[in-house]
Design a protein around this motif. Structure first.
Motif, PDB file in Angstrom:
ATOM      1  N   LEU A   1      50.369  23.525   7.609  1.00 16.98           N
ATOM      2  CA  LEU A   1      50.460  24.839   8.237  1.00 16.98           C
ATOM      3  C   LEU A   1      50.623  24.725   9.744  1.00 16.98           C
ATOM      4  CD1 LEU A   1      47.808  26.870   6.212  1.00 16.98           C
ATOM      5  CD2 LEU A   1      50.286  26.974   6.046  1.00 16.98           C
TER       6      LEU A   1
ATOM      7  N   ALA B   1      56.893  25.061  14.267  1.00 13.96           N
ATOM      8  CA  ALA B   1      58.308  25.388  14.062  1.00 13.96           C
ATOM      9  C   ALA B   1      58.570  26.865  14.354  1.00 13.96           C
ATOM     10  CB  ALA B   1      58.718  25.058  12.638  1.00 13.96           C
ATOM     11  N   ASP B   2      57.664  27.742  13.896  1.00 15.15           N
ATOM     12  CA  ASP B   2      57.824  29.183  14.126  1.00 15.15           C
ATOM     13  C   ASP B   2      57.676  29.540  15.591  1.00 15.15           C
ATOM     14  OD1 ASP B   2      58.186  29.522  11.447  1.00 15.15           O
ATOM     15  OD2 ASP B   2      56.158  30.274  11.041  1.00 15.15           O
TER      16      ASP B   2
ATOM     17  N   LYS C   1      54.227  24.118  10.345  1.00 15.72           N
ATOM     18  CA  LYS C   1      54.942  25.380  10.148  1.00 15.72           C
ATOM     19  C   LYS C   1      54.777  26.277  11.376  1.00 15.72           C
ATOM     20  CE  LYS C   1      56.706  28.860   7.532  1.00 15.72           C
ATOM     21  NZ  LYS C   1      56.619  29.973   8.445  1.00 15.72           N
ATOM     22  N   ARG C   2      53.549  26.342  11.894  1.00 16.03           N
ATOM     23  CA  ARG C   2      53.287  27.171  13.074  1.00 16.03           C
ATOM     24  C   ARG C   2      54.085  26.691  14.281  1.00 16.03           C
ATOM     25  NH1 ARG C   2      46.820  28.470  13.415  1.00 16.03           N
ATOM     26  NH2 ARG C   2      46.958  30.649  12.874  1.00 16.03           N
TER      27      ARG C   2
END
Length: 542
Positions: A407, A413-414, A410-411
């Motif tokens: 996660l 990348a976002d 993912k964070r």
């Protein structure tokens, strides 16, 4: 090796030790010894072993952790977090397997310390810690229902849901005397501190209720009816080791080592905040390792730093490891001269004490706070919690760490897609013209579990020397629950020291998280500003 292992006990002796501090440590040590007595017995019984195993652990491990540890005030011994693990290992590997697993865990902890992994264990995310701590609390509560209600259930299932099914099926055998004792124990344990905080309510509950049960001949089960006599001596009990089978104990040993390391360092960090000190994490891990290698040789169970007993030590004036040593000696004397009477303690009284322990462990306020936060933190929290309760703590920790890492990626990348920048005037970029009493610290990168402690340590250091601290957050793409937890702690501490904190250039997604977790209210109105020049104007006003 020398710089990795520097026990605080010897450092304190080199610095000089006053008579006044000895008096405080003596008093604190005796109080903590009394506090530890009912807990050591209760944790042992709840773990499925006889009461003296808990007392032996508190004495032997408590002594070693205080002498060799990296914290000035850490108190070691059996803890509630290990109840679930010890029960599981006992059911799968037997008592001999538990001793071997604990010794192997001790070796792993020593290796953690020698490899300087003390700092890495601090990077466990806050939602993961709250998830498995709350899960353990619920499991502990569920294990005490049988004794709390005095149910006569011959074979109690180990799994959570079948266990509750057995409880509902067996309600017809409820002993109302046992229920009454449980309720009275909880009330005394919780409310006796209103009378005095010097003597623990759990200790008073055991003395009063055990005496009443014996005088009135109340028909309830006691430690004696379940475990028989309690030995009032400590003796060597070497486990029989089959070297070819050691591989089978690696998984439980790793679980004990990870949980023991995390809980010990968490306890040491909490203690640092209470006394304004700095523990030596790698020394602490080595000491915990030695304690867990040696204690099973006397028949003891896993030990770690105990947050509640450590806090009790600090609140009663303990400031050096000598208080922990006195705590161990106090317990030893009680065990040798009074221990034989412990067999008379009702099981429902111990259940009441453990229900209070479970409630205190539950961290329900933190649990609810994280549920108000980002979906990432909620996912880690709930996955860890339900795996702990319904599956196994080992899987909960392993999957929780992997999930947190995924996660986080993912964070990151976002956050790259939504990058925004704070625009400041060129003049104010020059920090040389700062007004007196104003300090600035800029955070660059995510304010998350891996960086939160380091950032907050610096913020605390800078802020404590200033009247106003401006924290620039223009380069912070996101903040997680660990970052918020640590930021709130720093802001509260600085406010207590009369330092005002201003946040500058906070991104919308970060601001949203701060508002959810009421950080904006903690800072005060108008203390989060969109640009640095506005923050400087506010600082001049203050």
């Amino acid at each position: 090796m020398a710089h990795l292992f520097q026990p605080k006990f010897f450092s304190v002796l080199k610095q000089g030790y006053t008579k006044q501090q000895f008096t405080k440590d003596l008093f604190a040590g005796i109080i903590v010894g009394i506090v530890a007595l009912p807990l050591a017995i209760a944790f042992a019984v709840a773990s499925g072993v006889s009461p003296e195993k808990g007392l032996v652990t508190a004495v032997v491990a408590g002594l070693i952790i205080s002498v060799l540890g990296g914290s000035r005030v850490q108190i070691g011994g059996p803890t509630g977090a290990f109840i679930v693990i010890v029960l599981g290992i006992l059911q799968t590997y037997g008592f001999n397997g538990l001793l071997i697993s604990t010794m192997m865990a001790g070796v792993i902890l020593i290796l953690f310390g020698l490899l300087r992994l003390g700092s890495l264990l601090k990077f466990i995310p806050h939602p993961l810690i709250v998830g498995f701590t709350s899960g353990i609390a619920l499991v502990i509560f569920s294990t005490q229902i049988k004794d709390a209600l005095g149910l006569t259930i011959a074979e109690l299932p180990s799994a959570f849901i079948p266990k509750w099914g057995a409880y509902f099926s067996g309600l017809g055998s409820m002993n109302y005397w046992a229920l009454g004792i449980t309720v009275v124990t909880i009330l005394i344990t919780v409310f006796f501190k209103k009378v005095t905080s010097k003597i623990p309510g759990s200790f008073v509950a055991i003395l009063v209720i055990t005496a009443l049960v014996q005088v009135l001949d109340v028909p309830v089960t006691t430690i004696e009816t379940v475990f028989g006599e309690i030995p009032n001596k400590i003796e060597l009990a070497f486990p029989s080791i089959e070297w070819s089978q050691l591989g089978a104990y690696l998984a439980p040993a790793l679980t004990i080592a990870l949980l023991g390391g995390i809980e010990s360092l968490l306890s040491a960090v909490v203690a640092d905040g209470m006394i304004g000190g700095n523990h030596r994490s790698n020394t602490e891990l080595i000491a915990q390792g030695v304690a867990n290698v040696v204690t099973p040789l006397f028949g003891g169970i896993p030990a770690t730093g105990a947050i509640a007993r450590t806090a009790t030590n600090v609140k009663n004036g303990g400031r050096t490891p000598l208080a922990g040593i006195i705590h161990a000696i106090t317990l030893l004397l009680i065990m040798l001269f009074v221990g034989k009477w412990a067999k008379l303690i009702p099981m429902s009284c111990l259940a009441g004490i453990l229900i209070v322990v479970a409630y205190n462990m539950s961290e329900w306020r933190s649990f609810i706070s994280i549920l108000k936060g980002s979906g990432f933190d909620i996912l880690v929290l709930l996955v860890t919690f339900f795996l702990t309760v319904l599956v196994d703590l080992t899987y909960a920790i392993q999957i929780g760490v992997v999930l947190s890492s995924l996660l986080f990626m993912k964070r990151m990348a976002d956050s790259g897609k939504n990058a925004t920048m704070e625009v400041d005037s060129d003049v104010l970029e020059n920090y040389a013209s700062l007004p007196e009493g104003v300090a600035i610290y800029e955070i660059s990168g995510p304010f998350f579990f891996a960086s939160a402690k380091q950032y907050c340590s610096i913020l605390k250091s800078i802020g404590s020397r200033s009247r106003v601290l401006i924290i620039r957050m223009r380069h912070v793409p996101f903040i997680d629950a660990t970052g918020i937890h640590n930021l709130k702690a720093v802001v509260s501490e600085l406010k207590h020291g009369h330092t005002r904190v201003i946040l500058s250039g906070v991104r919308p997604e970060v601001l949203k998280e701060l508002e959810k977790h009421e950080v904006t209210g903690l800072l005060g109105e108008g203390m989060i500003l969109p640009s640095f020049d506005l923050a400087m104007s506010k600082a001049r006003e203050l």
